[in-house]
Design an enzyme around this catalytic site. Structure first.
Site, mmCIF file in Angstrom:
data_model
loop_
_atom_site.group_PDB
_atom_site.id
_atom_site.type_symbol
_atom_site.label_atom_id
_atom_site.label_comp_id
_atom_site.label_asym_id
_atom_site.label_seq_id
_atom_site.Cartn_x
_atom_site.Cartn_y
_atom_site.Cartn_z
ATOM 1 N N LYS A 53 66.304 129.148 71.000
ATOM 2 C CA LYS A 53 67.748 129.001 71.135
ATOM 3 C C LYS A 53 68.526 128.940 69.812
ATOM 4 O O LYS A 53 69.661 129.434 69.745
ATOM 5 C CB LYS A 53 68.061 127.760 71.975
ATOM 6 C CG LYS A 53 67.745 127.903 73.463
ATOM 7 C CD LYS A 53 68.687 128.889 74.125
ATOM 8 C CE LYS A 53 68.500 128.869 75.641
ATOM 9 N NZ LYS A 53 69.460 129.766 76.318
ATOM 10 N N SER A 306 58.586 130.847 74.989
ATOM 11 C CA SER A 306 59.983 130.691 74.583
ATOM 12 C C SER A 306 60.371 129.280 74.187
ATOM 13 O O SER A 306 61.400 129.086 73.529
ATOM 14 C CB SER A 306 60.905 131.178 75.708
ATOM 15 O OG SER A 306 60.653 130.475 76.905
#
Length: 406
Positions: A53, A306
């Site tokens: 992110k 991720s």
């Protein structure tokens, strides 16, 4: 909508290079053997703040004009995006306010504060937190930093794809955990420009899968249900910007169930020595559970991990779930005689199978029990599905009626 080009992605990569980690790709022998192709893991769980992110958040905030920077930024998130925005804004000397649901994970709440954001907890859901963030932006002039629905966010996430191509220039397939679509869109754009023959596959949790229906009808459609342990990809509605790019480049979307997610997390922990959150393990879950003809893998294969931000309490529950799904735990209820030697006889049968007893609980209060009976709940540690079946067979052949617990 104007689509993002390679030049914008390379510009983002240059901006991020001094501050973002170039995360490693590591080989996975166990997945390579399972898939019949070399499998590598792109470890964004080792990125700053524990997920991909910050790439998009930093790129978005750094590109704000001075007058917008002066008014600060605001975001709504229960986890990874909150931490990414907090870290990026603090790194750039910009004030950040993050709205989080009241029930947000305590470790993620503490981390977001530690990265320098002012945290306000409001509402029970992300939607309620987002409403509060939008109201705050309208009142103060702060810029809302969306988790996925902005070209600068997508361009920042696309740098993951750029790195994969540089680290694995002959990569044939890339699997990407997918929620709102920013990471999937970014990787698809980058690889389409650099290596158009690479197959990109987005992976969603089956219980929170908005993308298959959205692509089928040609526009973002809200998911009918949202019930998954993979909260990092539990996004009800794909973003307009990611959708335009995904529709253009056409990556395949597959879904994985909760058992596959927990088993994949356990494999990452045991075999790769990597702590990964359920959403971060989605690509590995697809490699472990989806049929070969569904994935149509071209080697070498890269699975993106991720994120790795997981509450230790949740990790404990998911590991137990994964052990059960992998045939490593067996929970049964067995009715035995409530006489001396009854329990000993049962445990002798179990011991003969080589299973280890984790827990034993007696119950004499069930209405289905005769006055001379007791129900024993056993939790056993087994060595895999075959051994699990052997234990059940041995109990049945010894004359016991066995009820297997989920």
């Amino acid at each position: 909508m104007e689509l993002i080009g390679l030049e914008r992605i390379e510009s983002a990569a240059a901006l991020l290079a001094p501050v973002i980690r170039r995360t490693p790709v590591v080989a996975s022998r166990v997945l390579s053997e399972r898939c019949g192709a070399d499998v590598w893991l792109k470890c964004e769980n080792l990125q700053r703040t524990g997920s991909f992110k910050p790439r998009g958040a930093y790129n978005r905030i750094a590109n704000l004009p001075p007058e917008d920077r002066a008014r600060g930024v605001v975001a709504a998130s229960a986890g990874n995006h909150a931490q990414g925005v907090a870290w990026a804004a603090t790194s750039l000397g910009i004030e950040a306010t993050v709205f989080m649901p009241v029930g947000a994970s305590l470790p993620k709440l503490a981390a977001t504060k530690a990265y320098g954001a002012r945290v306000r907890q409001i509402g029970d859901t992300i939607d309620e937190a987002l409403d509060a963030a939008l109201d705050f932006a309208a009142r103060t002039g702060a810029t809302l930093i969306h988790p996925f629905d902005h070209p600068d966010i997508v361009a920042g996430q696309a740098t993951v794809g750029l790195e994969i191509w540089e680290q694995l220039p002959d990569v044939g397939t890339v699997l990407v955990p997918t929620g709102g679509g920013g990471l999937l869109a970014g990787i698809a754009i980058a690889l389409h420009r650099l290596a158009p023959d690479v197959r990109v596959i987005g992976v969603q949790a089956a219980e929170a899968a908005a993308w298959p229906e959205s692509l089928a009808v040609g526009k973002p459609v809200r998911a009918e249900r949202m019930s998954t342990m993979a909260d990092g990809i539990a996004v009800g509605l794909p973003g307009e910007v990611p959708f335009a790019h995904v529709a253009e480049h056409g990556p395949r979307i597959v879904t994985v169930d909760e058992e596959a997610l927990s088993t994949a997390l356990l494999l990452c922990l045991e075999r790769a020595k990597l702590i990964v959150e359920p959403a971060g393990a989605a690509a590995v879950a697809a490699l472990m559970s989806c049929a070969a003809e569904e994935l149509e893998l071209r080697g070498p294969v890269c699975a993106v991990l991720s994120g790795g931000n997981i509450d230790p309490l949740l990790l404990t529950r998911i590991v137990n779930h994964g052990l059960s799904a992998a045939g490593r735990y067996l929970a049964v209820r067995v009715t035995i005689s409530d006489r001396p030697g009854g329990l000993s006889a049962l445990l002798t049968v179990v011991g003969g199978t080589g299973a280890s007893v984790v827990d034993v609980v007696h119950s004499r209060t069930g209405t289905w029990l005769a006055v001379d009976e007791v129900e024993v709940a056993l939790t056993l540690e087994t060595r895999g599905p075959d051994h699990r079946d052997d234990v059940l067979t041995a109990l049945t052949e010894a004359g016991y009626t066995v009820r297997v617990q989920d």
